[in-house]
Scaffold this motif. Structure first.
Motif, mmCIF file in Angstrom:
data_model
loop_
_atom_site.group_PDB
_atom_site.id
_atom_site.type_symbol
_atom_site.label_atom_id
_atom_site.label_comp_id
_atom_site.label_asym_id
_atom_site.label_seq_id
_atom_site.Cartn_x
_atom_site.Cartn_y
_atom_site.Cartn_z
ATOM 1 N N TRP A 152 3.771 13.542 -13.883
ATOM 2 C CA TRP A 152 4.549 13.096 -12.726
ATOM 3 C C TRP A 152 5.154 11.722 -13.014
ATOM 4 O O TRP A 152 6.361 11.637 -13.249
ATOM 5 N N TYR A 153 4.293 10.654 -13.054
ATOM 6 C CA TYR A 153 4.844 9.328 -13.358
ATOM 7 C C TYR A 153 5.007 9.156 -14.861
ATOM 8 O O TYR A 153 5.671 8.231 -15.318
ATOM 9 N N GLU A 154 4.304 9.998 -15.633
ATOM 10 C CA GLU A 154 4.425 9.843 -17.083
ATOM 11 C C GLU A 154 4.650 11.216 -17.732
ATOM 12 O O GLU A 154 3.860 12.134 -17.529
ATOM 13 N N VAL A 198 -10.006 -2.575 -1.387
ATOM 14 C CA VAL A 198 -9.602 -3.491 -2.471
ATOM 15 C C VAL A 198 -8.635 -2.701 -3.339
ATOM 16 O O VAL A 198 -9.029 -1.981 -4.254
ATOM 17 N N TYR A 199 -7.376 -2.784 -2.999
ATOM 18 C CA TYR A 199 -6.355 -1.840 -3.489
ATOM 19 C C TYR A 199 -5.218 -2.611 -4.146
ATOM 20 O O TYR A 199 -4.665 -3.547 -3.552
ATOM 21 N N TRP A 200 -4.904 -2.221 -5.377
ATOM 22 C CA TRP A 200 -3.846 -2.856 -6.167
ATOM 23 C C TRP A 200 -4.109 -4.354 -6.333
ATOM 24 O O TRP A 200 -5.256 -4.764 -6.517
ATOM 25 N N SER A 246 -10.292 10.472 -10.702
ATOM 26 C CA SER A 246 -10.211 10.267 -9.249
ATOM 27 C C SER A 246 -8.814 10.520 -8.690
ATOM 28 O O SER A 246 -8.652 10.600 -7.470
ATOM 29 N N GLU A 247 -7.798 10.601 -9.566
ATOM 30 C CA GLU A 247 -6.448 10.962 -9.118
ATOM 31 C C GLU A 247 -5.650 11.597 -10.250
ATOM 32 O O GLU A 247 -5.721 11.129 -11.388
ATOM 33 N N PHE A 248 -4.957 12.665 -9.961
ATOM 34 C CA PHE A 248 -3.838 13.218 -10.717
ATOM 35 C C PHE A 248 -3.057 14.080 -9.739
ATOM 36 O O PHE A 248 -3.550 14.419 -8.657
ATOM 37 N N PHE A 305 6.979 10.524 3.610
ATOM 38 C CA PHE A 305 5.662 11.102 3.359
ATOM 39 C C PHE A 305 5.433 11.171 1.856
ATOM 40 O O PHE A 305 6.360 11.483 1.106
ATOM 41 N N ASN A 306 4.252 10.863 1.428
ATOM 42 C CA ASN A 306 3.851 11.145 0.060
ATOM 43 C C ASN A 306 3.538 12.633 0.044
ATOM 44 O O ASN A 306 2.692 13.104 0.804
ATOM 45 N N ARG A 307 4.250 13.366 -0.801
ATOM 46 C CA ARG A 307 4.178 14.839 -0.761
ATOM 47 C C ARG A 307 3.279 15.406 -1.863
ATOM 48 O O ARG A 307 3.499 16.510 -2.338
ATOM 49 N N LYS A 308 2.294 14.608 -2.286
ATOM 50 C CA LYS A 308 1.400 15.106 -3.347
ATOM 51 C C LYS A 308 0.279 15.989 -2.777
ATOM 52 O O LYS A 308 -0.614 16.423 -3.486
ATOM 53 N N GLY A 309 0.381 16.244 -1.472
ATOM 54 C CA GLY A 309 -0.656 17.087 -0.877
ATOM 55 C C GLY A 309 -0.616 18.506 -1.443
ATOM 56 O O GLY A 309 0.441 19.008 -1.854
ATOM 57 N N ALA A 346 -13.018 -0.468 -5.672
ATOM 58 C CA ALA A 346 -11.605 -0.841 -5.844
ATOM 59 C C ALA A 346 -10.766 0.330 -6.328
ATOM 60 O O ALA A 346 -11.306 1.319 -6.818
ATOM 61 N N ASN A 347 -9.450 0.184 -6.187
ATOM 62 C CA ASN A 347 -8.514 1.196 -6.689
ATOM 63 C C ASN A 347 -7.335 0.547 -7.409
ATOM 64 O O ASN A 347 -6.638 -0.300 -6.840
ATOM 65 N N GLU A 348 -7.180 0.915 -8.700
ATOM 66 C CA GLU A 348 -5.995 0.552 -9.502
ATOM 67 C C GLU A 348 -5.708 -0.942 -9.463
ATOM 68 O O GLU A 348 -4.594 -1.374 -9.147
ATOM 69 N N THR A 349 -6.723 -1.722 -9.786
ATOM 70 C CA THR A 349 -6.541 -3.175 -9.788
ATOM 71 C C THR A 349 -6.136 -3.637 -11.186
ATOM 72 O O THR A 349 -6.530 -3.021 -12.182
ATOM 73 N N THR A 372 0.865 -1.178 0.000
ATOM 74 C CA THR A 372 0.000 0.000 0.000
ATOM 75 C C THR A 372 0.899 1.223 0.000
ATOM 76 O O THR A 372 2.047 1.161 0.450
ATOM 77 N N ASP A 373 0.319 2.321 -0.499
ATOM 78 C CA ASP A 373 1.090 3.570 -0.440
ATOM 79 C C ASP A 373 0.576 4.404 0.720
ATOM 80 O O ASP A 373 0.328 5.610 0.588
ATOM 81 N N TRP A 374 0.297 3.757 1.855
ATOM 82 C CA TRP A 374 -0.004 4.495 3.080
ATOM 83 C C TRP A 374 0.548 3.686 4.262
ATOM 84 O O TRP A 374 0.818 2.497 4.131
ATOM 85 N N ALA A 401 -10.136 8.090 0.645
ATOM 86 C CA ALA A 401 -9.327 6.974 0.116
ATOM 87 C C ALA A 401 -8.552 6.281 1.256
ATOM 88 O O ALA A 401 -8.238 6.955 2.246
ATOM 89 N N HIS A 402 -8.243 5.124 0.986
ATOM 90 C CA HIS A 402 -8.648 4.007 0.129
ATOM 91 C C HIS A 402 -9.388 2.985 0.965
ATOM 92 O O HIS A 402 -9.255 1.786 0.725
ATOM 93 N N TYR A 403 -10.071 3.462 2.008
ATOM 94 C CA TYR A 403 -10.727 2.569 2.975
ATOM 95 C C TYR A 403 -11.840 3.385 3.628
ATOM 96 O O TYR A 403 -11.809 4.636 3.559
HETATM 97 C C1 GCU Z 1 -1.767 5.762 -6.861
HETATM 98 C C2 GCU Z 1 -2.576 5.272 -5.699
HETATM 99 C C3 GCU Z 1 -2.378 6.104 -4.482
HETATM 100 C C4 GCU Z 1 -0.943 6.584 -4.407
HETATM 101 C C5 GCU Z 1 -0.702 7.496 -5.587
HETATM 102 C C6 GCU Z 1 0.721 7.983 -5.627
HETATM 103 O O1 GCU Z 1 -2.458 6.102 -7.855
HETATM 104 O O2 GCU Z 1 -3.930 5.081 -5.934
HETATM 105 O O3 GCU Z 1 -2.707 5.326 -3.375
HETATM 106 O O4 GCU Z 1 -0.689 7.228 -3.226
HETATM 107 O O5 GCU Z 1 -0.905 6.799 -6.768
HETATM 108 O O6 GCU Z 1 1.518 7.330 -6.266
HETATM 109 O O7 GCU Z 1 1.017 9.005 -5.038
#
Ligand code: GCU
Length: 615
Positions: free
Chosen positions: A494-496, A393-395, A518-520, A583-587, A431-434, A199-201, A368-370
């Motif tokens: 970011w990733y792409e 239900v994640y990944w 739902s996410e960017f 920390f995930n810094r996408k905040g 679900a998320n990103e399955t 998980t990414d948390w 998210a995600h619960y």
């Molecule tokens: C994914 C995922 C998130 C995660 C995010 C990220 O899409 O759903 O749980 O934190 O990307 O990579 O920052």
């Protein structure tokens, strides 16, 4: 310590040993029943067990398993105390043990537990006076991940799943005066778990939400579903279930502020069907989050809930709230506590997080995600924020494992059973990103139809991965067929590729359904500045948002968005020193409340309504 078979022990020792075995046997339950789901549990009077609990960290789970890994009859759930002259060492004592706060995760309470994954024992004494014709339940707001509960040494229940509440009957185990409850909570990640290993948390462990005692009469209201009919104007419908209710018994619903009242009869299956015509109802909406006091009574039992009434449905690619097309201006949120970090679980946490979402100009949040805490959902009802609620239900779960499906169904039953009367919740996310495999699609289709059978008044969605061909994004995951609303996650910039690519990105969407991005987003360290091509800076993140907003307006069926994410949150996958520091810094806001440049960009787009069309 090598433990020899009892027969080799001296007679006195044998006696003591047999005595503790008998005690343990007597302690064996009346067959601890599976926990039950209670709707509106937080609206019932209760005896709080929150506060400091004795705690023992038990990485080898030796409090429950012997050295040959057999479940012990004389485990630490007996809460035994060493006595002078004991011929057998008692190697634990909760009264001498260090304390852990409940509700809270253990990871942020003690530095030594920040990374800890494993079993921890909790013990708490309480005084209680049993009432006649009364049943008593141990209400657990959430325990991550697997948990076992004993009262006065008797097994009450066990549970798997870290984000939903459950209730264990303990009527058989409590007595007048001093009582004690012992819990073992194990947050070890499991391949057959939900979520699974990745998980990414942060895997915050413990009794992360409130624990209390709830008393109810022998026949009581365990679940109810009251919502505005989509088909009949100004009709509040559905049902009340009375556990232990006799067929023919009556249920009464009163809504004093509407001058509405009805009675209905309990049928064979314990349900009473509700159908009330109301006048002058002010429908719940983000602009007017009107809540009504609703009194539900059956026999000796009664509770008051605060419920808003609204309808939500789709029409082609539109989402209709109260019959009108709506665009969901949202943000994603993790249950990370602002400032103190750790699992969010208080009204204050909810007000801070949702307050920031309101400040951003949101009418919608993706939790998210619960399933999040009831305090979050109550605050969303009050503050007029529409909610996307998601099961974990994640990944990549073990989608071909029937046991895992059963766990997902149990978690869904708990999520929907507990939260089904929140007007704020409009979407159940499956679900998320399955991964797009047949086993996965079958698994989620099964869940989606279960969700529909549990609740036909809301919309079913999921956050899908999107594939690309060149600069074209293609939404054709077969799971989309099972959904009312399509959620897609994308990370252009970011990733792409880089943020500017969004300007020329085309979208091919193979569904005539409403779509939510739902996410960017992208990571930025608050206070780190540079050019808009410098990753990790606020300028780079802001640049992503600028280009995304332009692109989103070119997606025809776009009916909502929930960028990733409102506030930075802890994640074990983010070690970059000096920037992420786990920390995930996408905040858009740091965990310490610092707003980043992108916050103002999204806020302006939401306030000026320059992004998105409702129809
Ligand atoms: C994914 C995922 C998130 C995660 C995010 C990220 O899409 O759903 O749980 O934190 O990307 O990579 O920052």
């Amino acid at each position: 310590m090598k433990f020899l078979s009892p027969l080799t022990l001296a007679p006195i020792a044998l006696g003591t040993f047999l005595a503790s075995l008998v005690a343990a046997f007597l302690a064996l339950p009346a067959l601890s029943a599976a926990p039950i789901v209670l709707t509106g549990a937080d609206r019932r009077p209760s005896i709080s067990l929150d506060g400091e609990w004795g705690s023992i960290v038990d990485p080898y789970f030796s409090g429950l398993f012997s050295f040959h890994h057999q479940e012990r009859a004389d485990g630490w759930f007996l809460n035994q105390k060493a006595k002078p002259g004991d011929s057998f060492p008692t190697e634990y004592d909760f009264s001498q043990a260090s304390k852990l706060k409940v509700p809270a995760d253990w990871n942020t309470q003690r530095e030594s537990l920040l990374y800890y994954e494993g079993p921890v024992w909790y013990e708490r004494d309480f005084t209680y006076q049993p009432q006649v014709h009364t049943r008593v339940f141990l209400h657990v707001g959430a325990a991550n991940y697997r948990s076992w509960f004993w009262v006065n040494g008797q097994k009450a229940c066990e549970h798997e799943g870290g984000y939903t509440s459950f209730n264990c009957e303990i009527t058989f185990a409590v007595h007048a005066g001093n009582n004690f409850v012992v819990a073992a909570v194990d947050n070890t990640r499991r391949e057959d778990g939900i979520p699974t290993l990745e998980t990414d948390w942060w895997n915050y462990g413990g009794l992360t939400r409130s624990v209390s005692l709830i008393e109810v009469p022998e026949a009581f209201i365990d679940q109810y579903d009251l919502h505005l009919s989509r088909d009949e104007k100004s009709v509040i419908e559905d049902w009340v279930h009375v556990e232990g209710g006799q067929p023919g018994a009556s249920v009464e619903i009163k809504i004093p502020q509407l001058g509405a009242k009805t009675t209905a009869m309990v049928s064979e299956n314990g349900r009473a069907v509700i159908h009330i015509s109301v006048n002058h109802l002010e429908r719940w909406s983000p602009e007017t989050p009107r809540l009504y006091k609703v009194r539900i009574s059956a026999g000796q039992d009664a509770l008051d809930d605060l419920i808003g009434f609204r309808t939500v449905e789709t029409r082609g690619t539109e989402i209709l709230l109260n019959g009108k097309p709506i665009f969901l201006r949202g943000i994603s949120i993790h249950a990370e506590a602002p400032y103190r970090t750790g699992r969010a679980n208080t009204d204050k946490d909810a007000e801070t997080l949702l307050g920031w979402a309101k400040e951003l100009g949101c009418n919608f949040v993706r939790l998210a995600h619960y399933p999040h805490d009831e305090s979050m959902l109550r605050a969303a009802d009050r503050m007029g924020l529409l909610v996307w609620s998601e099961n974990p239900v994640y990944w990549a779960l073990q989608f071909d494992n029937p046991k895992v499906l059963a766990k997902a169904e149990q978690q869904l039953d708990e999520e929907i059973g507990t939260s089904r009367n929140h007007a704020a919740i409009i979407l159940w996310s499956m679900a998320n990103e399955t991964p797009s495999t047949e086993a996965r699609t079958r698994f989620i289709e099964t869940l989606a139809s279960r969700a529909r059978s549990l609740d036909s008044s809301r919309l079913i969605t999921a956050a899908l991965l999107v594939r690309s061909e060149g600069d074209t994004k293609i939404v054709d995951d077969s799971l989309g067929q099972a959904l009312d609303v399509i959620g897609v996650n994308e990370y252009i910039g970011w990733y792409e590729k880089n943020p500017e690519v969004a300007d020329r990105t085309q979208w091919r969407i193979d569904y005539q359904k409403p779509l939510i991005v739902s996410e960017f987003g992208g990571d930025a360290k608050a206070g780190l500045h540079g050019g808009d091509k410098d990753r990790w800076t606020e300028e780079y993140q802001a640049n992503i948002y600028r280009h995304q907003l332009g692109m989103l307006n070119r997606i025809a069926p776009l009916r909502g968005m929930s960028p990733w994410i409102l506030m930075d949150f802890r994640s074990p996958r983010r070690p970059l020193a000096g920037i992420q520091d786990e920390f995930n810094r996408k905040g858009l806001i740091s965990d310490q409340g610092q707003k980043k440049q992108a916050f103002a960009i999204l806020q302006k787009a939401y306030k000026d309504k320059t992004v998105g069309r409702s129809e």
